[in-house]
Design an enzyme around this catalytic site. Structure first.
Site, PDB file in Angstrom:
ATOM      1  N   GLU A 443     -10.653 -45.783  62.984  1.00 26.96           N
ATOM      2  CA  GLU A 443      -9.185 -46.187  62.894  1.00 26.96           C
ATOM      3  C   GLU A 443      -7.792 -46.406  62.392  1.00 26.96           C
ATOM      4  O   GLU A 443      -6.980 -46.488  62.942  1.00 26.96           O
ATOM      5  CB  GLU A 443      -8.824 -46.723  64.737  1.00 26.96           C
ATOM      6  CG  GLU A 443     -10.367 -46.155  65.203  1.00 26.96           C
ATOM      7  CD  GLU A 443     -10.742 -44.382  65.467  1.00 26.96           C
ATOM      8  OE1 GLU A 443     -10.048 -43.962  64.993  1.00 26.96           O
ATOM      9  OE2 GLU A 443     -11.838 -44.407  65.976  1.00 26.96           O
ATOM     10  N   GLY A 444      -8.187 -45.933  61.057  1.00 27.66           N
ATOM     11  CA  GLY A 444      -7.228 -46.374  60.049  1.00 27.66           C
ATOM     12  C   GLY A 444      -7.525 -47.576  59.764  1.00 27.66           C
ATOM     13  O   GLY A 444      -6.802 -48.570  60.380  1.00 27.66           O
TER      14      GLY A 444
END
Length: 598
Positions: A443-444
């Site tokens: 998610e980053g």
């Protein structure tokens, strides 16, 4: 074997004593009738489900993992996972905070966050299946057409179907502008998608008869880069107008990733061979629509590490009270035993208190953000909605990165408490460490979150959002500044609040001359910001605890809260001084290093 007790008392403390959520809800017509008894009853049952149904599957799920039948492309999840999900759906947990218009129970989002913390403590790999579905629900609820909402939201709300987010490709992770999956228009207004996605959590499984994939792809006339990305809903089985399932859509699992942790979750490689989908939102505006799901996922990943921090701490604490090793440096404590329990040793207490502080601070931040989201979505005052949304945007990268960094530290320290036994599988601690490691990556990555915070959320609006949070800190400082009993909690955040303004301005000016200065400072900056937020929340918790004690409440819970806050400010918060110094070291020592990295 590890154990787990849902932290209901601490959740109730935050909900009812620190954030006074029922008073907040009274200003929101949708939640005005939600009272403390309702919340407590729901969370008590949620805790039972997490501890009694999901937690017992954690170790066995890790050992068994998921299996793929390459001939049928079907994935079988670990034994008991499917049955536990059926109980989850039967209990109505999937619908807890969903819109009643689509069959949801309409409870506040903050209640749902508490449920998910407990599920993550119990079994992160299992929890990812319903967790991703909630994100898909949010994206379609916000950006879907009316037809898409009617077709998909009732099934996602009930849990009869699950959802995924399909972003990553083998050559393309965070830089989504590089993605190659294509979407070609069909005569009936739908699209044919062709391409390959990897790292798709819960991408294929046997829980439900259908999976709703949200897929990023490019239209034929798409401009290059991120401005040419569109979002499509691509179901595993096509859905007829009456909601019944049609033919199999050619989006197939071509492989499962072999991972360090979260073995019980099917991290899939998905091949789209002309799969049919429909456009979500506007053409070439897919990132805006997907960011609803991505931001929900970032908050969810922070919650995953919070759950692991809590369960790892609980087990390390129990072990430290039981394990006998050596005598206390200050004299024998357990005279009737051949050695003292290791909890008497200062360094063991340091490790335990670090994990405890990160759990309690993380829970406070997660709860704080969830209340802000409820206000953003449902408060009748437009200014309150706008201010809440701005604070959530500011804090989202902090939740994702700070809580997951802290979760890695906390699970590793909890494992260390066990000594050699922590490295042995049967105790369960090494699984918590392995599972926690992914949370800093997906998610980053946390480096990307740091750039998002400093470059976009802070400098991007000249510090306006940061000033909004600073006003909350200043208000608490003004309220308690003359209270001697609060000085040990107030003075540090007052000082850091003042330093933060100068610190931010300095980096901003340097970044205007050389953008690499922002990149060089961002990770350290995020941790400083994280400690400012934690410090503010610990001060609020200490404020409530001191008032309870002054009123004659003898519950040891309040003393424990003060002791944890004192440890945090004495041993963890001072990290900010070093971080600001290393951030100010600048980019030259990093970028003028070609010889060192040759």
């Amino acid at each position: 074997m590890p154990s787990y007790q849902p932290p209901l008392r601490d959740m109730q403390f935050l909900l009812h004593e620190v954030f006074e959520v029922t008073q907040e809800f009274q200003a929101m017509p949708r939640h005005a009738e939600v009272d403390a008894d309702t919340i407590n009853a729901v969370l008590e049952e949620a805790g039972k489900f997490a501890a009694d149904v999901v937690f017992p599957l954690n170790i066995s799920g890790d050992e068994q993992g998921c299996t793929l039948d390459r001939d049928t492309h079907a994935v079988t999840t670990p034994e008991g996972f499917k049955q536990a999900y059926a109980q989850y759906v039967e209990g109505g947990w999937a619908a807890l905070s969903c819109d009643p218009e689509y069959g949801g129970q309409g409870l506040p989002f903050v209640v749902n966050q508490c449920l998910y913390e407990m599920l993550n403590s119990a079994n992160q790999a299992w929890t990812m299946y319903p967790g991703l579905s909630h994100g898909a629900y949010e994206a379609l609820h916000t950006h879907g057409t009316e037809a898409q909402k009617q077709l998909y939201l009732p099934k996602l709300t009930s849990g009869e179907w699950t959802g995924t987010m399909c972003l990553t490709e083998a050559h393309c992770g965070t830089d989504l502008g590089l993605l190659r999956t294509k979407a070609e228009p069909l005569p009936d207004g739908s699209y044919k998608l062709t391409g390959n996605k990897i790292f798709i959590s819960a991408g294929e499984h046997d829980f439900t008869e259908n999976i709703v994939h949200l897929v990023l792809a490019r239209l034929p006339d798409a401009p290059a880069g991120s401005k040419g990305i569109s979002l499509f809903v691509v179901p595993k089985f096509l859905v007829n107008a009456d909601g019944s399932l049609g033919e199999r859509n050619p989006i197939f699992c071509g492989g499962l990733e072999h991972k360090m942790g979260i073995h019980g979750n099917a991290t899939a490689q998905l091949n789209l061979d002309g799969a049919v989908g429909t456009l979500v939102g506007q053409p070439h505006k897919g990132l805006a629509a997907m960011f609803v799901m991505m931001n929900a996922a970032r908050l969810g990943v922070g919650n995953q590490s919070l759950g692991l921090t809590e369960v790892a701490f609980q087990n390390a604490l129990a072990y430290a009270k039981d394990r006998l090793q050596m005598r206390s440096l200050s004299g024998t404590k357990a005279k009737d035993k051949p050695a003292d329990p290791i909890i008497v040793h200062p360094d063991v207490r340091r490790m335990l208190l670090t994990a405890k502080a990160y759990a309690e601070g993380g829970r406070a931040l997660s709860t704080f953000c969830a209340v802000l989201i409820d206000k953003e979505l449902h408060h009748p005052d437009e200014k309150v909605r706008k201010d809440s949304a701005e604070l959530v945007a500011l804090l989202t990268p902090v939740v994702k990165a700070f809580l997951t960094d802290n979760g890695w530290t906390a699970t590793t320290l909890s494992q260390q408490v066990y000594g050699g036994h922590g490295y042995i599988k049967e105790w369960g601690m090494e699984q918590f460490v392995r599972d926690a490691r992914i949370n800093m990556i997906y998610e980053g990555t946390n480096g990307v979150q740091a750039l998002d915070l400093l470059g976009r959320k802070v400098l991007g609006n000249q510090g306006a959002s940061l000033k909004k949070f600073g006003k909350l800190v200043a208000r608490l400082v003004e309220e308690e500044g003359v209270n001697e009993k609060m000085a040990e909690f107030i003075n540090p955040i007052a000082l850091l609040g003042e330093q933060m303004t100068k610190f931010t301005t300095e980096i901003g000016f340097k970044g205007m001359q050389n953008p690499d200065e922002v990149g060089a400072a961002s990770v350290d900056y995020l941790r400083v910001a994280g400690h400012l937020v934690f410090g503010y929340l610990f001060a609020r918790m200490a404020q409530v605890a001191l008032r309870a004690i002054a009123a004659g409440n003898s519950d040891p819970f309040y003393l424990a809260k003060l002791q944890t806050a004192r440890f945090y400010f004495a041993k963890l918060f001072p990290e900010t001084a070093t971080l600001m110094r290393t951030a100010r070291a600048g980019s030259r020592v990093l970028m003028d290093s070609d010889a060192a990295l040759a």
